[in-house]
Design a protein around this motif. Structure first.
Motif, PDB file in Angstrom:
ATOM      1  N   ASN A  39      -3.218 -16.640  -6.256  1.00  0.00           N
ATOM      2  CA  ASN A  39      -1.726 -16.313  -7.168  1.00  0.00           C
ATOM      3  C   ASN A  39      -2.337 -16.844  -8.728  1.00  0.00           C
ATOM      4  OD1 ASN A  39       0.134 -15.589  -5.032  1.00  0.00           O
ATOM      5  ND2 ASN A  39      -0.158 -18.025  -4.594  1.00  0.00           N
ATOM      6  N   ASP A  40      -3.427 -16.722  -9.056  1.00  0.00           N
ATOM      7  CA  ASP A  40      -3.794 -16.843 -10.531  1.00  0.00           C
ATOM      8  C   ASP A  40      -3.605 -15.561 -11.348  1.00  0.00           C
ATOM      9  OD1 ASP A  40      -6.478 -18.757  -9.260  1.00  0.00           O
ATOM     10  OD2 ASP A  40      -4.501 -19.669 -10.087  1.00  0.00           O
ATOM     11  N   GLN A  41      -3.631 -14.455 -10.762  1.00  0.00           N
ATOM     12  CA  GLN A  41      -3.482 -13.296 -11.374  1.00  0.00           C
ATOM     13  C   GLN A  41      -2.338 -12.381 -10.651  1.00  0.00           C
ATOM     14  OE1 GLN A  41      -7.284 -11.182 -11.355  1.00  0.00           O
ATOM     15  NE2 GLN A  41      -8.209 -12.917 -11.959  1.00  0.00           N
ATOM     16  N   ALA A  42      -1.569 -11.670 -11.491  1.00  0.00           N
ATOM     17  CA  ALA A  42      -0.767 -10.829 -10.525  1.00  0.00           C
ATOM     18  C   ALA A  42      -1.202  -9.691 -10.101  1.00  0.00           C
ATOM     19  CB  ALA A  42       0.221 -10.251 -11.736  1.00  0.00           C
ATOM     20  N   GLY A  43      -2.516  -8.851 -10.457  1.00  0.00           N
ATOM     21  CA  GLY A  43      -3.017  -8.176  -9.724  1.00  0.00           C
ATOM     22  C   GLY A  43      -2.403  -6.857  -9.617  1.00  0.00           C
ATOM     23  N   THR A  44      -1.224  -6.419 -10.284  1.00  0.00           N
ATOM     24  CA  THR A  44      -0.462  -5.274  -9.755  1.00  0.00           C
ATOM     25  C   THR A  44      -1.223  -4.019  -9.582  1.00  0.00           C
ATOM     26  OG1 THR A  44       0.169  -5.223 -12.101  1.00  0.00           O
ATOM     27  CG2 THR A  44       1.727  -6.596 -10.392  1.00  0.00           C
ATOM     28  N   THR A  45      -2.313  -3.799 -10.790  1.00  0.00           N
ATOM     29  CA  THR A  45      -3.153  -2.629 -10.696  1.00  0.00           C
ATOM     30  C   THR A  45      -3.933  -2.414  -9.585  1.00  0.00           C
ATOM     31  OG1 THR A  45      -4.714  -4.088 -12.149  1.00  0.00           O
ATOM     32  CG2 THR A  45      -2.898  -2.660 -13.221  1.00  0.00           C
ATOM     33  N   GLN A  46      -4.222  -3.542  -8.923  1.00  0.00           N
ATOM     34  CA  GLN A  46      -5.404  -3.299  -7.813  1.00  0.00           C
ATOM     35  C   GLN A  46      -4.422  -3.413  -6.380  1.00  0.00           C
ATOM     36  OE1 GLN A  46      -5.734  -6.037 -10.133  1.00  0.00           O
ATOM     37  NE2 GLN A  46      -7.607  -5.159 -11.144  1.00  0.00           N
ATOM     38  N   LEU A  47      -3.120  -3.339  -6.530  1.00  0.00           N
ATOM     39  CA  LEU A  47      -2.530  -3.539  -5.343  1.00  0.00           C
ATOM     40  C   LEU A  47      -2.484  -2.345  -4.404  1.00  0.00           C
ATOM     41  CD1 LEU A  47       0.836  -5.753  -5.990  1.00  0.00           C
ATOM     42  CD2 LEU A  47      -1.620  -6.384  -4.893  1.00  0.00           C
ATOM     43  N   PRO A  48      -2.542  -1.332  -5.122  1.00  0.00           N
ATOM     44  CA  PRO A  48      -2.510   0.165  -4.242  1.00  0.00           C
ATOM     45  C   PRO A  48      -3.767   0.073  -3.445  1.00  0.00           C
ATOM     46  CG  PRO A  48      -1.655   0.821  -6.419  1.00  0.00           C
ATOM     47  CD  PRO A  48      -1.978  -0.750  -6.454  1.00  0.00           C
ATOM     48  N   GLN A  49      -5.087  -0.002  -3.908  1.00  0.00           N
ATOM     49  CA  GLN A  49      -6.138  -0.157  -3.364  1.00  0.00           C
ATOM     50  C   GLN A  49      -6.451  -1.071  -2.126  1.00  0.00           C
ATOM     51  OE1 GLN A  49      -7.643  -0.343  -7.257  1.00  0.00           O
ATOM     52  NE2 GLN A  49      -9.622  -1.221  -6.496  1.00  0.00           N
ATOM     53  N   ILE A  50      -5.788  -2.216  -2.788  1.00  0.00           N
ATOM     54  CA  ILE A  50      -5.691  -3.373  -1.638  1.00  0.00           C
ATOM     55  C   ILE A  50      -4.899  -2.891  -0.502  1.00  0.00           C
ATOM     56  CG2 ILE A  50      -4.870  -5.959  -0.967  1.00  0.00           C
ATOM     57  CD1 ILE A  50      -5.717  -6.433  -4.039  1.00  0.00           C
ATOM     58  N   ALA A  51      -3.613  -2.360  -0.521  1.00  0.00           N
ATOM     59  CA  ALA A  51      -2.807  -2.038   0.520  1.00  0.00           C
ATOM     60  C   ALA A  51      -3.598  -0.938   1.407  1.00  0.00           C
ATOM     61  CB  ALA A  51      -1.417  -1.428  -0.166  1.00  0.00           C
ATOM     62  N   GLU A  52      -4.350   0.076   0.670  1.00  0.00           N
ATOM     63  CA  GLU A  52      -4.849   0.973   1.487  1.00  0.00           C
ATOM     64  C   GLU A  52      -6.009   0.451   2.316  1.00  0.00           C
ATOM     65  OE1 GLU A  52      -7.561   5.395   0.970  1.00  0.00           O
ATOM     66  OE2 GLU A  52      -6.621   4.162  -0.827  1.00  0.00           O
ATOM     67  N   ALA A  53      -6.745  -0.328   1.771  1.00  0.00           N
ATOM     68  CA  ALA A  53      -7.542  -1.161   2.542  1.00  0.00           C
ATOM     69  C   ALA A  53      -7.260  -1.710   3.723  1.00  0.00           C
ATOM     70  CB  ALA A  53      -8.485  -2.089   1.711  1.00  0.00           C
ATOM     71  N   LEU A  54      -6.161  -2.416   3.556  1.00  0.00           N
ATOM     72  CA  LEU A  54      -5.349  -3.323   4.619  1.00  0.00           C
ATOM     73  C   LEU A  54      -4.511  -2.317   5.622  1.00  0.00           C
ATOM     74  CD1 LEU A  54      -4.517  -6.531   2.603  1.00  0.00           C
ATOM     75  CD2 LEU A  54      -5.950  -6.504   4.293  1.00  0.00           C
ATOM     76  N   ARG A  55      -4.218  -1.196   5.177  1.00  0.00           N
ATOM     77  CA  ARG A  55      -3.451  -0.239   5.919  1.00  0.00           C
ATOM     78  C   ARG A  55      -1.872  -0.849   6.087  1.00  0.00           C
ATOM     79  NH1 ARG A  55      -7.839  -0.971   8.615  1.00  0.00           N
ATOM     80  NH2 ARG A  55      -6.784  -1.863  10.566  1.00  0.00           N
ATOM     81  N   VAL A  56      -1.460  -1.437   4.880  1.00  0.00           N
ATOM     82  CA  VAL A  56      -0.082  -1.828   4.802  1.00  0.00           C
ATOM     83  C   VAL A  56       0.495  -1.198   3.614  1.00  0.00           C
ATOM     84  CG1 VAL A  56      -0.782  -3.959   5.738  1.00  0.00           C
ATOM     85  CG2 VAL A  56      -0.629  -3.755   3.278  1.00  0.00           C
ATOM     86  N   SER A  57       1.802  -1.300   3.763  1.00  0.00           N
ATOM     87  CA  SER A  57       2.945  -0.694   2.549  1.00  0.00           C
ATOM     88  C   SER A  57       2.522  -1.266   1.483  1.00  0.00           C
ATOM     89  CB  SER A  57       4.238  -0.748   3.263  1.00  0.00           C
ATOM     90  OG  SER A  57       5.243  -0.854   2.079  1.00  0.00           O
ATOM     91  N   ALA A  58       2.515  -0.832   0.251  1.00  0.00           N
ATOM     92  CA  ALA A  58       2.165  -1.220  -0.999  1.00  0.00           C
ATOM     93  C   ALA A  58       3.260  -1.856  -1.468  1.00  0.00           C
ATOM     94  CB  ALA A  58       1.619  -0.108  -2.001  1.00  0.00           C
ATOM     95  N   LYS A  59       4.490  -1.392  -1.275  1.00  0.00           N
ATOM     96  CA  LYS A  59       5.822  -1.934  -1.358  1.00  0.00           C
ATOM     97  C   LYS A  59       6.037  -3.290  -0.618  1.00  0.00           C
ATOM     98  CE  LYS A  59      10.985  -1.208  -0.808  1.00  0.00           C
ATOM     99  NZ  LYS A  59      11.936  -0.606  -0.456  1.00  0.00           N
ATOM    100  N   TRP A  60       5.736  -3.490   0.535  1.00  0.00           N
ATOM    101  CA  TRP A  60       5.884  -4.917   1.001  1.00  0.00           C
ATOM    102  C   TRP A  60       4.698  -5.741   0.562  1.00  0.00           C
ATOM    103  CZ3 TRP A  60       1.863  -7.389   3.498  1.00  0.00           C
ATOM    104  CH2 TRP A  60       2.155  -8.546   4.223  1.00  0.00           C
TER     105      TRP A  60
END
Length: 224
Positions: A39-60
């Motif tokens: 939680n040192d960085q918001a990281g919003t620009t990386q969230l879609p690719q993190i969500a895809e790698a984790l196979r979870v909803s980006a919204k969640w």
């Protein structure tokens, strides 16, 4: 799980991924992922690719709202491949699970891109189901366990489906590998939950030798 970092950590635990493995799968730098998780960085620009790698909803992942899991796709979706699941238990607790020669089978769908990132697309994959508590919190009772039977090379710290010999019938377990100077050992993540695995066991034990069946690559729970 009130923060993005906490949700990423929880999804990593469910998927059986370490932080370096997720960083590689999401194609982002390790320090960037560490900053997001802490939680040192918001990281919003990386969230879609993190969500895809984790196979979870980006919204969640971003808001904590809605379902974590992505909606299941139909059988004709070419982006997914079938992996055979067996109604075969693998021991996590005090007792192992004997091999069932005629275990009932079914199909589970996995995203091809996710399997390719881990280098296991097209490999000999199968799914068994955990039973017991000695691998908590990594694996819960009833979790599905995806493993690759073509990968039996032991790597320190990795999870493996193994067979323990010496009883009337060989038994299946999932355990974590420990590569030491004294040799290869297998251990529980929660030794206090399993009296038979309070101490690591040597792979080359004369009394109860251990055979590696395959490397574990994914862990997830499905509702009944």
């Amino acid at each position: 799980m009130n923060t993005i970092g906490e949700r990423i950590k929880e999804a990593r635990r469910i998927r059986g991924l370490s932080r370096p493995q997720l960083a590689e799968a999401a194609k982002i730098k390790y320090p960037t992922l560490a900053g997001i998780e802490n939680n040192d960085q918001a990281g919003t620009t990386q969230l879609p690719q993190i969500a895809e790698a984790l196979r979870v909803s980006a919204k969640w992942l971003q808001t904590g709202k809605g379902a974590m899991e992505l909606a299941e796709v139909g059988p004709d979706d070419s982006d997914y491949t079938d992996v055979t699941g067996y109604s075969q238990a693998v021991g996590l607790g005090a007792a192992g699970a004997e091999a069932e020669e005629y275990a009932e089978t079914h199909s589970l769908k996995f995203k091809k891109t996710s399997l390719r990132r881990r280098g296991i697309y097209g490999r000999n994959l199968a799914v068994y189901y955990g039973k017991g508590d000695s691998m908590e919190p990594t694996i819960e009772d009833g979790d599905a366990i995806l493993f690759d039977t073509s990968d039996t090379r032991v790597v320190d710290g990795a999870l493996y489906l193994v067979q323990v010999h010496g009883a009337a019938n060989p038994e299946y377990y999932v355990k974590r590998a420990m590569v030491l100077e004294a040799g290869v050992y297998f251990a529980s993540d929660n030794p206090r939950g399993d009296h038979n695995w309070q101490k690591p066991r040597p792979m080359d034990s004369k009394r109860e030798p251990i055979t590696v069946v395959g490397r574990v690559h994914w862990i997830g729970g499905w509702a009944d």
